[in-house]
Motif scaffolding. Structure first.
Motif, PDB file in Angstrom:
ATOM      1  N   ARG A   5       0.863  -1.366  -0.123  1.00 56.02           N
ATOM      2  CA  ARG A   5      -0.075   0.139   0.034  1.00 56.02           C
ATOM      3  C   ARG A   5       0.879   1.325  -0.144  1.00 56.02           C
ATOM      4  NH1 ARG A   5       2.354   2.239   4.731  1.00 56.02           N
ATOM      5  NH2 ARG A   5       1.747   1.023   6.452  1.00 56.02           N
ATOM      6  N   ASP A  51      -4.646   8.829   4.068  1.00 49.34           N
ATOM      7  CA  ASP A  51      -4.376   8.930   5.460  1.00 49.34           C
ATOM      8  C   ASP A  51      -4.950  10.180   5.950  1.00 49.34           C
ATOM      9  OD1 ASP A  51      -3.315   6.459   5.785  1.00 49.34           O
ATOM     10  OD2 ASP A  51      -1.306   6.939   6.594  1.00 49.34           O
ATOM     11  N   TYR A 194      -1.420   8.969  13.421  1.00 49.16           N
ATOM     12  CA  TYR A 194      -1.303   8.075  12.454  1.00 49.16           C
ATOM     13  C   TYR A 194      -0.949   6.568  12.920  1.00 49.16           C
ATOM     14  CZ  TYR A 194       2.653   5.593   9.951  1.00 49.16           C
ATOM     15  OH  TYR A 194       3.204   4.615   9.610  1.00 49.16           O
TER      16      TYR A 194
HETATM   17  N1  GLU Z   1       0.682   8.520   6.289  1.00 50.23           N
HETATM   18  C1  GLU Z   1       1.916   8.120   6.734  1.00 50.23           C
HETATM   19  C2  GLU Z   1       3.042   9.021   5.870  1.00 50.23           C
HETATM   20  O1  GLU Z   1       2.606   9.823   4.935  1.00 50.23           O
HETATM   21  C3  GLU Z   1       2.066   6.676   6.078  1.00 50.23           C
HETATM   22  C4  GLU Z   1       3.290   5.950   6.584  1.00 50.23           C
HETATM   23  C5  GLU Z   1       3.315   4.651   6.373  1.00 50.23           C
HETATM   24  O2  GLU Z   1       3.657   4.321   5.152  1.00 50.23           O
HETATM   25  O3  GLU Z   1       2.980   3.836   7.082  1.00 50.23           O
HETATM   26  O4  GLU Z   1       4.202   9.078   6.395  1.00 50.23           O
END
Ligand code: GLU
Length: 463
Positions: A5, A51, A194
């Motif tokens: 992902r 996210d 997160y």
């Molecule tokens: N949203 C997180 C970031 O952009 C994801 C990090 C991950 O790959 O788990 O750093």
């Protein structure tokens, strides 16, 4: 099946660092397991997870921009998820972890925490959260609640065992959990940070592999404990029958600028900016796929080749250098390989396959085709010629004959009749026919200009 992902936060445009992570995960999924399980399908799944739990900083326009950029690069996901639509799952995991004693409420203000940090640093100690909140009595907690102070929530790390994993880029990794702060996973207003949602999602979506930047290494240590805690608390997807399955993790070395430092510019060099500069997706992908690996950076227009040659074993631990001139070189090489069919829609009216082939070697950008095409369609601006050259060009106008290869015929005839050779022979002709000192191959260009127009240009130059 391999499931990867890419999980951007929609708080800005995708930049080269994000693109590299997206590409790595896409390549890993597309390479798949080589049909290891014999199900006839060698390819994996590549998921896009937005996210967006931070409602204040997330913007819909950035979600759109992420989709646009990914589509433009041809890194289309097999499915898209949004964390803001999955809050129930996080709530459920949270309740289970809380009941199992793995998350706890804490009431310190930001200022108090900052003070603790400074005191620890002042004493030469690492600024690890002291877990004071774990020692609160029920009464003290009730007191806070009565004052209307809502808690934020921390995940309680298990200090009993070292955390280790075989990182697919960095090799064996080991962390002492006692050297890490219990991470805050939820704010006092109930919103999510997160850490936990990401683990819940990776578990629920059956993610098998996570590739991300090395700035996430200590997050991984914490998140591995979260995976375990969720398993123990019985949180997992229905379809996940291997209870102890975690994704494999790989952390790639950071991308640095040419001067070897983390550059601000690089952090903000967006996909959109590259697109607007006329950089081709293939040039970007060719560079980002190979940077930081032991494989050479080459212009690779065929994605299958990028996929086949993608190999985590070739990734090094030294910072990966992003060099703009290298991207330029790749772009030029990619443009020179592009077929007419691929660019047709982006070319000015009238350019046909022969036109594209004549012009292509002179381009560093597809958009420059219009400028060169003007040499064919005109009007062109000729320089002032000497009397001698004017006479020569008048002779050329007379000698012009239209056959299979008019340029060759013309220059052979003029060489014989005038005794000119080299630059003297060719340059005035090129200048008269195109108005330029250099440019596309005249043998290809002249037939495109056409007999009548070519003769008219030569006659005009002859005065
Ligand atoms: N949203 C997180 C970031 O952009 C994801 C990090 C991950 O790959 O788990 O750093």
């Amino acid at each position: 099946m391999i499931v990867t992902r890419f999980a951007p936060s929609p708080t800005g445009r995708l930049h080269v660092g994000n693109l590299r992570t997206a590409l790595h995960n896409w390549l890993l999924a597309r390479k798949g397991d080589g049909d290891a399980d014999g199900d006839g399908d060698g390819t994996g799944r590549f998921l896009l997870r937005i996210d967006d739990t931070d409602a204040e900083r997330s913007r819909e326009e950035y979600v759109e921009a992420i989709r646009t950029d990914m589509a433009w690069l041809g890194l289309e996901p097999d499915a898209e998820y949004r964390q803001s639509e999955r809050l129930d799952l996080y709530e459920n995991a949270f309740v289970r972890l809380r009941d199992a004693g793995r998350v706890y409420p804490a009431y310190e203000t930001a200022q108090e925490l900052e003070l603790k940090r400074k005191i620890a640093l002042g004493r030469g100690l690492p600024p690890i959260y002291d877990r004071a909140a774990l020692d609160l009595t029920d009464e003290q907690r009730a007191d806070y609640e009565e004052q209307g102070i809502a808690p934020h929530w921390r995940f309680r790390l298990d200090h009993d065992e070292f955390i280790d994993w075989a990182d697919r880029v960095r090799g064996s990794q080991k962390f002492d959990p006692a050297q890490l702060s219990d991470p805050v996973i939820r704010r006092a207003d109930g919103s999510w940070l997160y850490m936990l949602p990401s683990v819940v999602d990776d578990l629920d979506m059956g993610v098998t592999d996570v590739l991300r930047g090395e700035d996430h290494v200590s997050n991984t240590a914490v998140q591995l404990q979260m995976f375990s805690a969720l398993h123990t608390a019985g949180v997992g997807p229905e379809h996940c029958d291997v209870v102890d399955s975690f994704p494999r993790f790989g952390h790639t070395a950071l991308l640095v600028g040419r001067e070897g430092k983390l550059s601000k510019r690089l952090g903000s060099l967006s996909c959109e900016a590259l697109r607007e500069q006329g950089i081709e997706p293939e040039a970007i992908l060719s560079l980002l796929a190979r940077l930081g690996t032991s494989k050479p950076v080459e212009p690779i227009a065929d994605r299958r080749h990028l996929i086949e040659t993608f190999d985590l074993a070739t990734f090094g631990r030294a910072p990966a250098r992003f060099d703009d001139p290298e991207l330029e070189r790749l772009n030029t090489a990619i443009v020179h390989q592009m077929d007419f069919a691929e660019v047709q829609d982006r070319l000015p009216e009238g350019i046909d396959e022969a036109g594209w082939h004549a012009i292509r070697p002179n381009l560093t950008r597809v958009s420059e085709a219009a400028e060169w095409w003007r040499l064919v369609t005109g009007p062109i601006e000729q320089p002032d010629f000497s009397e001698e050259d004017k006479a020569y060009l008048a002779e050329a106008a007379g000698a012009l004959e239209w056959g299979d290869d008019p340029w060759r015929a013309l220059t052979i005839a003029l060489k014989d009749s005038t005794g000119r050779k080299g630059k003297q022979l060719f340059l005035p002709l090129r200048q008269a026919l195109t108005g330029m000192d250099h440019g596309p191959d005249m043998g290809e260009l002249l037939p495109l200009i056409g007999e009548q127009e070519a003769r008219a240009r030569l006659q005009r130059a002859a005065g």
